[in-house]
Motif scaffolding. Structure first.
Motif, PDB file in Angstrom:
ATOM      1  N   SER A   1       0.719  -1.355   0.095  1.00  6.93           N
ATOM      2  CA  SER A   1      -0.049  -0.048   0.200  1.00  6.93           C
ATOM      3  C   SER A   1       0.881   1.521  -0.207  1.00  6.93           C
ATOM      4  O   SER A   1       1.712   1.357   0.665  1.00  6.93           O
ATOM      5  CB  SER A   1      -1.027  -0.072   1.181  1.00  6.93           C
ATOM      6  OG  SER A   1      -1.905  -1.049   1.251  1.00  6.93           O
ATOM      7  N   ILE A   2       0.633   2.257  -0.458  1.00  4.05           N
ATOM      8  CA  ILE A   2       1.137   3.524  -0.728  1.00  4.05           C
ATOM      9  C   ILE A   2       0.013   4.593  -0.774  1.00  4.05           C
ATOM     10  O   ILE A   2      -0.962   4.685  -1.400  1.00  4.05           O
ATOM     11  CB  ILE A   2       2.063   3.836  -2.185  1.00  4.05           C
ATOM     12  CG1 ILE A   2       1.323   3.648  -3.305  1.00  4.05           C
ATOM     13  CG2 ILE A   2       3.254   2.844  -1.926  1.00  4.05           C
ATOM     14  CD1 ILE A   2       2.033   3.993  -4.543  1.00  4.05           C
ATOM     15  N   ALA A   3       0.621   5.806  -0.101  1.00  8.08           N
ATOM     16  CA  ALA A   3      -0.580   6.915   0.087  1.00  8.08           C
ATOM     17  C   ALA A   3       0.080   7.980  -0.685  1.00  8.08           C
ATOM     18  O   ALA A   3       1.261   8.461  -0.751  1.00  8.08           O
ATOM     19  CB  ALA A   3      -0.405   7.293   1.599  1.00  8.08           C
ATOM     20  N   LEU A   4      -0.821   8.533  -1.612  1.00 10.04           N
ATOM     21  CA  LEU A   4      -0.487   9.547  -2.576  1.00 10.04           C
ATOM     22  C   LEU A   4      -1.571  10.551  -2.516  1.00 10.04           C
ATOM     23  O   LEU A   4      -2.810  10.401  -2.164  1.00 10.04           O
ATOM     24  CB  LEU A   4      -0.638   8.969  -3.959  1.00 10.04           C
ATOM     25  CG  LEU A   4       0.437   7.746  -4.339  1.00 10.04           C
ATOM     26  CD1 LEU A   4      -0.020   7.186  -5.822  1.00 10.04           C
ATOM     27  CD2 LEU A   4       1.725   8.323  -4.265  1.00 10.04           C
ATOM     28  N   ASP A   5      -0.979  11.840  -2.772  1.00 10.82           N
ATOM     29  CA  ASP A   5      -2.146  12.794  -2.900  1.00 10.82           C
ATOM     30  C   ASP A   5      -2.966  13.101  -4.118  1.00 10.82           C
ATOM     31  O   ASP A   5      -2.470  12.087  -5.020  1.00 10.82           O
ATOM     32  CB  ASP A   5      -1.590  14.367  -2.568  1.00 10.82           C
ATOM     33  CG  ASP A   5      -0.478  14.762  -3.537  1.00 10.82           C
ATOM     34  OD1 ASP A   5      -0.572  14.099  -4.759  1.00 10.82           O
ATOM     35  OD2 ASP A   5       0.441  15.288  -3.255  1.00 10.82           O
TER      36      ASP A   5
END
Length: 232
Positions: free
Chosen positions: A123-127
């Motif tokens: 999982s990766i958090a991106l704006d």
């Protein structure tokens, strides 16, 4: 008392007062930002949490905060009692609002696209700017572009497509900023081992973008791009 000691003590007191003033101002800024807004209580993650973590174990990694109702995503957990007996079905990241869809009975998979044999999830958090404005959904395929600025000042910054046609197994718009605004999307991707390493390295040391692809997307023609290539 030695004048130097007095000066040191005075400097320390002034520094402490400065911190207190900044804290009070920051609290006032948050209050002003929320003024007039209807606030609701939600559970927010305060540190990274691994997949399979039980609701009971989340107590030390979450906090209950009040956020403007219009910025709270659907399915937000308002207290951990609501997900008692459940466990996370994916890794969670600091700042993420806990969603009911992230919690399932231990061993159960819910609201996700199946992972192909031989693949693993990350999982990766991106704006919004880096995640196609939140348009990515489970089952979509994405490309991954990375940009690096080498520490060696003589080396140029560069950008390159590192992955294509990556399967998205889960997508949650649940990353919330300090003022309660939704600031990004949490994407869970199915990748092979080397690709997982590429993503982690890029997220840690560079900047990651994803593109929304389909079966007709032409992924040829990619090359490492520097400023020289842009201005040609």
């Amino acid at each position: 008392m030695n004048k130097r000691v007095i000066a040191a003590v005075a400097a320390g007191v002034l520094a402490l007062l400065g911190v207190l003033v900044l804290f009070v101002w920051a609290q006032g800024a948050n209050d002003r930002a929320y003024e007039g807004a209807k606030l609701v209580s939600v559970v927010r993650v305060t540190e990274d949490v691994s997949q399979g973590t039980s609701a009971a174990e989340l107590a030390d990694s979450t906090e209950v905060v009040e956020l403007p109702a219009e910025s709270v995503p659907d399915g937000a957990v308002t207290k951990l009692d609501q997900v008692s007996g459940l466990a996370t079905n994916a890794s969670l990241q600091d700042g993420e609002v806990l969603l009911k869809s992230r919690m399932v009975a231990p061993g159960e998979r819910k609201g996700k696209t199946d992972v192909p044999k031989g693949f693993q999830e990350i999982s990766i958090a991106l704006d919004s700017e880096h995640s196609v404005a939140g348009a990515v959904k489970p089952g979509d395929r994405v490309g991954v572009i990375v940009t690096f600025e080498p520490k060696d000042s003589s080396a140029p910054q560069f950008t390159n497509f590192t992955l294509n046609q990556v399967l998205v197994t889960k997508a949650d718009t649940a990353v919330v900023g300090e003022k309660g605004e939704i600031t990004g999307t949490m994407l869970t991707l199915a990748v092979k081992t080397l690709d997982a390493e590429k993503i982690v390295h890029s997220q840690k040391w560079g900047t990651v973008w994803v593109t929304l692809q389909n079966s007709d997307t032409d992924t040829s023609g990619s090359k490492i791009i520097t400023a020289e290539d842009v201005v040609k």
